[in-house]
Design a protein around this motif. Structure first.
Motif, PDB file in Angstrom:
ATOM      1  N   HIS A 269      19.557  40.977  22.537  1.00 44.84           N
ATOM      2  CA  HIS A 269      20.473  39.878  22.221  1.00 44.84           C
ATOM      3  C   HIS A 269      21.797  40.404  21.677  1.00 44.84           C
ATOM      4  O   HIS A 269      22.872  39.916  22.051  1.00 44.84           O
ATOM      5  CB  HIS A 269      19.806  38.955  21.203  1.00 44.84           C
ATOM      6  N   VAL A 270      21.738  41.398  20.802  1.00 45.86           N
ATOM      7  CA  VAL A 270      22.967  41.935  20.210  1.00 45.86           C
ATOM      8  C   VAL A 270      23.839  42.583  21.270  1.00 45.86           C
ATOM      9  O   VAL A 270      25.063  42.351  21.338  1.00 45.86           O
ATOM     10  CB  VAL A 270      22.620  42.945  19.094  1.00 45.86           C
ATOM     11  N   LEU A 271      23.249  43.404  22.141  1.00 44.23           N
ATOM     12  CA  LEU A 271      24.029  44.145  23.130  1.00 44.23           C
ATOM     13  C   LEU A 271      24.455  43.277  24.307  1.00 44.23           C
ATOM     14  O   LEU A 271      25.154  43.763  25.199  1.00 44.23           O
ATOM     15  CB  LEU A 271      23.225  45.347  23.624  1.00 44.23           C
ATOM     16  N   ALA A 272      24.049  42.016  24.327  1.00 42.82           N
ATOM     17  CA  ALA A 272      24.543  41.092  25.345  1.00 42.82           C
ATOM     18  C   ALA A 272      25.831  40.405  24.916  1.00 42.82           C
ATOM     19  O   ALA A 272      26.402  39.629  25.688  1.00 42.82           O
ATOM     20  CB  ALA A 272      23.479  40.043  25.657  1.00 42.82           C
ATOM     21  N   ARG A 295      21.357  59.074   8.583  1.00 37.47           N
ATOM     22  CA  ARG A 295      22.305  57.984   8.837  1.00 37.47           C
ATOM     23  C   ARG A 295      21.562  56.759   9.329  1.00 37.47           C
ATOM     24  O   ARG A 295      20.617  56.855  10.123  1.00 37.47           O
ATOM     25  CB  ARG A 295      23.343  58.399   9.879  1.00 37.47           C
ATOM     26  N   ILE A 296      22.001  55.609   8.844  1.00 40.69           N
ATOM     27  CA  ILE A 296      21.550  54.313   9.358  1.00 40.69           C
ATOM     28  C   ILE A 296      22.742  53.658  10.032  1.00 40.69           C
ATOM     29  O   ILE A 296      23.783  53.456   9.410  1.00 40.69           O
ATOM     30  CB  ILE A 296      20.998  53.419   8.236  1.00 40.69           C
ATOM     31  N   TRP A 297      22.581  53.341  11.318  1.00 33.93           N
ATOM     32  CA  TRP A 297      23.646  52.710  12.107  1.00 33.93           C
ATOM     33  C   TRP A 297      23.302  51.245  12.299  1.00 33.93           C
ATOM     34  O   TRP A 297      22.127  50.878  12.458  1.00 33.93           O
ATOM     35  CB  TRP A 297      23.764  53.380  13.474  1.00 33.93           C
ATOM     36  N   THR A 298      24.302  50.410  12.314  1.00 29.73           N
ATOM     37  CA  THR A 298      24.084  48.990  12.571  1.00 29.73           C
ATOM     38  C   THR A 298      25.114  48.478  13.561  1.00 29.73           C
ATOM     39  O   THR A 298      26.271  48.939  13.580  1.00 29.73           O
ATOM     40  CB  THR A 298      24.152  48.160  11.280  1.00 29.73           C
ATOM     41  N   TYR A 299      24.677  47.547  14.402  1.00 26.50           N
ATOM     42  CA  TYR A 299      25.549  46.843  15.343  1.00 26.50           C
ATOM     43  C   TYR A 299      25.240  45.357  15.200  1.00 26.50           C
ATOM     44  O   TYR A 299      24.081  44.950  15.310  1.00 26.50           O
ATOM     45  CB  TYR A 299      25.313  47.325  16.777  1.00 26.50           C
ATOM     46  N   VAL A 300      26.263  44.589  14.917  1.00 25.86           N
ATOM     47  CA  VAL A 300      26.095  43.184  14.550  1.00 25.86           C
ATOM     48  C   VAL A 300      26.773  42.299  15.587  1.00 25.86           C
ATOM     49  O   VAL A 300      27.922  42.559  15.985  1.00 25.86           O
ATOM     50  CB  VAL A 300      26.692  42.905  13.156  1.00 25.86           C
ATOM     51  N   ARG A 301      26.061  41.281  15.989  1.00 26.02           N
ATOM     52  CA  ARG A 301      26.645  40.233  16.834  1.00 26.02           C
ATOM     53  C   ARG A 301      26.885  39.004  15.967  1.00 26.02           C
ATOM     54  O   ARG A 301      25.951  38.435  15.393  1.00 26.02           O
ATOM     55  CB  ARG A 301      25.717  39.876  17.989  1.00 26.02           C
ATOM     56  N   ASP A 302      28.125  38.617  15.881  1.00 23.40           N
ATOM     57  CA  ASP A 302      28.487  37.443  15.081  1.00 23.40           C
ATOM     58  C   ASP A 302      29.635  36.731  15.786  1.00 23.40           C
ATOM     59  O   ASP A 302      30.797  37.103  15.647  1.00 23.40           O
ATOM     60  CB  ASP A 302      28.887  37.859  13.668  1.00 23.40           C
ATOM     61  N   ASP A 303      29.296  35.707  16.550  1.00 25.08           N
ATOM     62  CA  ASP A 303      30.294  34.948  17.303  1.00 25.08           C
ATOM     63  C   ASP A 303      30.830  33.750  16.537  1.00 25.08           C
ATOM     64  O   ASP A 303      31.673  33.006  17.052  1.00 25.08           O
ATOM     65  CB  ASP A 303      29.690  34.460  18.625  1.00 25.08           C
ATOM     66  N   GLN A 304      30.380  33.544  15.319  1.00 21.72           N
ATOM     67  CA  GLN A 304      30.790  32.378  14.559  1.00 21.72           C
ATOM     68  C   GLN A 304      32.285  32.354  14.232  1.00 21.72           C
ATOM     69  O   GLN A 304      32.876  31.276  14.217  1.00 21.72           O
ATOM     70  CB  GLN A 304      29.970  32.291  13.272  1.00 21.72           C
ATOM     71  N   PRO A 305      32.940  33.504  13.972  1.00 21.08           N
ATOM     72  CA  PRO A 305      34.377  33.436  13.683  1.00 21.08           C
ATOM     73  C   PRO A 305      35.213  32.823  14.796  1.00 21.08           C
ATOM     74  O   PRO A 305      36.263  32.241  14.518  1.00 21.08           O
ATOM     75  CB  PRO A 305      34.758  34.906  13.447  1.00 21.08           C
ATOM     76  N   PRO A 312      23.787  34.674  15.319  1.00 21.96           N
ATOM     77  CA  PRO A 312      24.085  36.039  14.875  1.00 21.96           C
ATOM     78  C   PRO A 312      22.817  36.875  14.786  1.00 21.96           C
ATOM     79  O   PRO A 312      21.706  36.354  14.604  1.00 21.96           O
ATOM     80  CB  PRO A 312      24.711  35.829  13.488  1.00 21.96           C
ATOM     81  N   ALA A 313      22.990  38.172  14.927  1.00 23.77           N
ATOM     82  CA  ALA A 313      21.857  39.096  14.850  1.00 23.77           C
ATOM     83  C   ALA A 313      22.391  40.483  14.548  1.00 23.77           C
ATOM     84  O   ALA A 313      23.573  40.788  14.770  1.00 23.77           O
ATOM     85  CB  ALA A 313      21.045  39.094  16.148  1.00 23.77           C
ATOM     86  N   ALA A 314      21.509  41.348  14.056  1.00 25.56           N
ATOM     87  CA  ALA A 314      21.884  42.723  13.718  1.00 25.56           C
ATOM     88  C   ALA A 314      20.756  43.652  14.126  1.00 25.56           C
ATOM     89  O   ALA A 314      19.571  43.346  13.931  1.00 25.56           O
ATOM     90  CB  ALA A 314      22.174  42.869  12.226  1.00 25.56           C
TER      91      ALA A 314
END
Length: 552
Positions: A269-272, A295-305, A312-314
């Motif tokens: 879902h995030v990478l879409a 290291r901890i990496w994060t990629y966040v999907r947040d279309d609300q703005p 949203p998801a992470a």
């Protein structure tokens, strides 16, 4: 002339009998002065040259001292300063002070027998009694009726009820446990003597004795509340339940395996998304003789703005180091917009020849502003203060358009933001040309000017945010947790933590209670059809839970 010259140099020597500290080219008291005028002139010229050299060294030392003071101030601010740029530096101390004052005032109020019903006298002013908010309405009420007199205490006559006065008191119930006995009755057929028995219920832990609520409490305590398993084991022991650390670790590992399909769905879902936020932070990892920095990496999907309908998801990943191969592996199939800082490890993602396509870089204005803000806050640099003022004007406009559709955001930016950004660039390049490349303000300006295309990409795309704060907020819990659990036990433990962080962070982003959601999912994931696992994701859970309750 000779006598005057001699008198001049005698006055320039030390007045005490001790010799002056030797300085190259400077006359000391033990030296004899020549009588020749030319020699005296030469000595005077040497002393002037030595004095100029000494002054130059002193000036350089003062500059070095000033530079070191600035570095120390920066380090103190990074170590002890406020994490939020707009927050007050002493917010925590002020809140603690306020708490102490409120507690002292309440103590004085309780001890003062002469206090009036509606006013409490506190020198040198009148402090009005605070108005208490009602206790939460959703909490159950236990009604305790005090025994009332059966007759009038004055004349003994019959009493008629006029009403009642209710005083509510908030009380806590200690955490309690119970043992659920699942009974499977066996039956035999009177005709064929066949034996039948219901199948055994599903347990997340094979032959385990832990229910889904207990497992969710342990997982949320470890990854959501940063309580290591050894501390949880000690707390269980205090409550009369013997659960060793190894037993808790086995349960956590089994739950991670059971929940892994949901982690995969969240990653998909995030990478879409058309635009994602990316960031990373350190995590100490236990090695053979010492801890190493993982290291901890994060990629966040947040279309609300920009008013996007997607939830949203992470997603989190773990790596042993910070090399650029890790983000390339994480985003191997992604070709959209990456909102991130200027980490060089992302550069391969932006290469035009990348497959399946280059990722567009969108820089974070909060990072660029932060470098200037530190100089404005610590060094009081006028140029840094002016730069922060101009950047804050851009942030003010962005707050007004937060949550609007991408097309409206783009239209507003073209009218209100583009002139501000153009003016900022013109001013910044002009001032930068007058500064030394070694100046701290010049370095802070270069951070933005060298990446100006990435910083201004948001002007032409309403989906892009001004900052990368969405990813930084998601990593905040890990930064807080490092102080509690100190280090991850192994690389495998880091990967397990990343998976659990993905589930908990996604639940929080969707305003879902992570512990309650985990408990319900653990109770039902085994019997849920694999083709409908998306129904268990956090953004579907409230509706799915309500539908299930109505069906029951």
């Amino acid at each position: 002339m000779r006598r005057a010259s001699r008198h001049f140099f005698e006055d320039s020597t030390c007045a005490t009998t001790d010799e002056c500290d030797p300085i190259v080219g400077v006359t000391t008291g033990s030296e004899t002065l020549p009588d020749d005028i030319d020699a005296l002139k030469a000595a005077l010229l040497n002393e002037r040259a030595a004095r100029r050299e000494f002054e130059a060294r002193a000036s350089g030392a003062e500059a070095m001292v000033a530079h070191l003071k600035l570095l120390i101030a920066k380090m103190k601010r990074d170590r002890f300063g406020a994490s939020a740029e707009r927050g007050r530096k002493l917010l925590d101390q002020l809140e603690m002070q306020l708490e102490e004052l409120e507690t002292a005032a309440a103590e004085d109020e309780a001890a003062a027998a002469h206090a009036t019903p509606d006013k409490t006298t506190v020198r040198p002013f009148m402090r009005a009694k605070p108005v208490r908010a009602p206790l939460p309405a959703h909490l159950p009420r236990e009604r305790v009726v005090l025994p009332s007199p059966t007759s009038c205490p004055c004349c003994g006559g019959k009493l008629a009820k006029l009403g009642e006065t209710i005083t509510e008191t908030l009380e806590s119930i200690p955490r309690s446990y119970k043992v659920i006995q699942t009974v499977r009755e066996r039956f035999s057929c009177r005709s064929c003597e066949a034996v039948t028995q219901p199948p055994a219920p599903f347990h997340v832990i094979a032959r385990g004795r832990a229910g889904p609520d207990l497992l969710a409490t342990i997982i949320h305590g470890k990854f959501g509340e940063h309580q290591p398993l050894n501390r949880q084991s000690e707390r269980f022991a205090c409550e009369g339940i013997d659960l060793s650390v190894s037993t808790l670790a086995d349960w956590v590992g089994a739950c991670t395996a059971a929940l892994s399909p949901l982690v995969t769905l969240i990653k998909t879902h995030v990478l879409a998304a058309e635009r994602i936020h990316g960031d990373e932070t350190t995590v100490p990892v236990l090695a053979k003789v010492k801890t190493v920095t993982g290291r901890i990496w994060t990629y966040v999907r947040d279309d609300q703005p920009f008013g996007g309908p997607a939830p949203p998801a992470a997603i989190f990943f773990y790596s042993r180091d910070r090399s650029g191969e890790h983000p390339c592996r994480h985003l191997a199939g992604y070709a959209g917009i990456l909102q991130a800082d200027a980490y060089a490890g992302f550069n391969d993602l932006y290469h035009p020849a990348r497959k399946p396509g280059p990722i567009l870089e969108a820089a974070c204005w909060a990072h660029g502003r932060r470098k200037l803000f530190v100089l404005a806050d610590v060094a009081k640099a006028p140029l840094a203060i002016e730069a922060v003022r101009r950047i804050d004007a851009i942030f003010d406009v962005e707050r007004d358009i937060n949550g609007l559709p991408a097309t409206q955001r783009h239209a507003v930016r073209q009218v209100r933001v583009v002139p501000l950004v153009t003016s900022l660039e013109t001013w910044m390049r002009g001032e930068r040309g007058r500064l030394s490349r070694h100046a701290d303000v010049a370095k802070a300006m270069d951070y933005m000017l060298k990446r100006w295309e990435a910083f201004t990409r948001f002007l032409d795309d309403g989906r892009i945010c001004l900052t990368n704060n969405a990813a930084e907020r998601t990593l905040r819990g890990i930064a807080l947790g490092r102080k509690a659990w100190l280090f991850a036990g192994s690389d495998r433990g880091g990967e397990r933590a990343a998976a659990m962080y993905s589930l908990l962070a996604t639940a929080k982003l969707n305003d879902v209670d992570p512990r309650a959601w985990l408990a319900d999912v653990l109770a039902r994931i085994a019997d849920h059809p694999a083709s409908r696992l998306e129904e268990l994701l956090p953004w579907h859970w409230p509706r799915w839970s309500e539908d299930r309750s109505l069906a029951a």
